[in-house]
Design an enzyme around this catalytic site. Structure first.
Site, PDB file in Angstrom:
ATOM      1  N   GLU A   1      26.795  13.103  -8.522  1.00  0.00           N
ATOM      2  CA  GLU A   1      25.517  12.390  -8.552  1.00  0.00           C
ATOM      3  C   GLU A   1      24.369  13.375  -8.804  1.00  0.00           C
ATOM      4  O   GLU A   1      24.252  14.383  -8.132  1.00  0.00           O
ATOM      5  CB  GLU A   1      25.268  11.659  -7.221  1.00  0.00           C
ATOM      6  CG  GLU A   1      26.145  10.441  -7.041  1.00  0.00           C
ATOM      7  CD  GLU A   1      25.675   9.516  -5.906  1.00  0.00           C
ATOM      8  OE1 GLU A   1      24.638   9.776  -5.272  1.00  0.00           O
ATOM      9  OE2 GLU A   1      26.372   8.513  -5.674  1.00  0.00           O
TER      10      GLU A   1
ATOM     11  N   HIS B   1      18.390   9.232  -7.958  1.00  0.00           N
ATOM     12  CA  HIS B   1      19.742   9.780  -7.997  1.00  0.00           C
ATOM     13  C   HIS B   1      20.560   8.912  -8.924  1.00  0.00           C
ATOM     14  O   HIS B   1      20.120   7.840  -9.339  1.00  0.00           O
ATOM     15  CB  HIS B   1      20.344   9.924  -6.600  1.00  0.00           C
ATOM     16  CG  HIS B   1      20.702   8.651  -5.913  1.00  0.00           C
ATOM     17  ND1 HIS B   1      19.780   7.811  -5.357  1.00  0.00           N
ATOM     18  CD2 HIS B   1      21.911   8.070  -5.686  1.00  0.00           C
ATOM     19  CE1 HIS B   1      20.396   6.785  -4.798  1.00  0.00           C
ATOM     20  NE2 HIS B   1      21.694   6.899  -4.991  1.00  0.00           N
TER      21      HIS B   1
ATOM     22  N   HIS C   1      24.242   7.008 -10.160  1.00  0.00           N
ATOM     23  CA  HIS C   1      25.528   6.423  -9.780  1.00  0.00           C
ATOM     24  C   HIS C   1      26.372   6.400 -11.043  1.00  0.00           C
ATOM     25  O   HIS C   1      25.833   6.236 -12.136  1.00  0.00           O
ATOM     26  CB  HIS C   1      25.337   4.974  -9.299  1.00  0.00           C
ATOM     27  CG  HIS C   1      24.815   4.845  -7.900  1.00  0.00           C
ATOM     28  ND1 HIS C   1      24.580   3.629  -7.315  1.00  0.00           N
ATOM     29  CD2 HIS C   1      24.492   5.785  -6.967  1.00  0.00           C
ATOM     30  CE1 HIS C   1      24.136   3.822  -6.076  1.00  0.00           C
ATOM     31  NE2 HIS C   1      24.062   5.106  -5.849  1.00  0.00           N
TER      32      HIS C   1
ATOM     33  N   ASP D   1      22.867   5.015   0.940  1.00  0.00           N
ATOM     34  CA  ASP D   1      21.498   4.992   0.376  1.00  0.00           C
ATOM     35  C   ASP D   1      20.574   4.178   1.276  1.00  0.00           C
ATOM     36  O   ASP D   1      19.469   4.625   1.589  1.00  0.00           O
ATOM     37  CB  ASP D   1      21.482   4.353  -1.018  1.00  0.00           C
ATOM     38  CG  ASP D   1      22.179   5.207  -2.057  1.00  0.00           C
ATOM     39  OD1 ASP D   1      22.273   6.426  -1.847  1.00  0.00           O
ATOM     40  OD2 ASP D   1      22.610   4.639  -3.082  1.00  0.00           O
TER      41      ASP D   1
HETATM   42 ZN   LIG Z   1      23.378   6.038  -4.223  1.00  0.00          ZN
END
Ligand SMILES: [Zn+2]
Length: 134
Positions: free
Chosen positions: A24, A82, A84, A94
């Site tokens: 990530e 961020h 995914h 999250d």
């Molecule tokens: Zn996430």
């Protein structure tokens, strides 16, 4: 809530997610707030110190350094981003972190789906912002 950003910055977010994949990508968003609109004016990628495919953590010292630098230029810290691998919805982890930073924008970028979404927590519940790329 609306979140505006330029095509250059949205391309940069997608490129960062692609480059980092499957780890990530993560980083900080700076900009300005005008009523119900946020404008992202700078995207600063930072290292994911967990090097994880499922979560991320920013080095607090690196974060502090960019915070001082960009706020010194008159920009405001308005959120984090961020990536995914697929789905652009916040994960359980999250959501846990988002609750610690209410009102802050959490941008999630999917490299495979080429999508960018933005969320925040308002009164303990998840609010999805409209992302406008211009
Ligand atoms: Zn996430």
């Amino acid at each position: 809530m609306k979140v505006r950003l330029s095509r250059i910055l949205s391309d940069m977010l997608l490129e960062e997610a692609r480059r980092s994949y499957p780890i990530e990508a993560c980083g900080v968003l700076f900009g300005s707030i005008h009523g119900d609109e946020m404008r992202i004016e700078a995207v600063v990628p930072l290292r994911n110190i967990l090097e994880s495919e499922y979560t991320f953590e920013i080095d607090p010292e690196e974060f502090l350094k960019v915070l001082v630098e960009y706020e010194g230029r008159g920009l405001r810290h308005i959120g984090f981003f961020h990536s995914h691998p697929g789905c652009v919805k916040p994960s359980t982890i999250d959501l846990r972190y988002m609750k610690l930073w209410p009102e802050t924008i959490w941008m999630i970028v999917s490299y495979r789906e080429s999508r960018i979404r933005a969320y925040r927590i308002i009164d303990e519940s998840l609010d999805e912002a409209t992302v406008i790329i211009e």
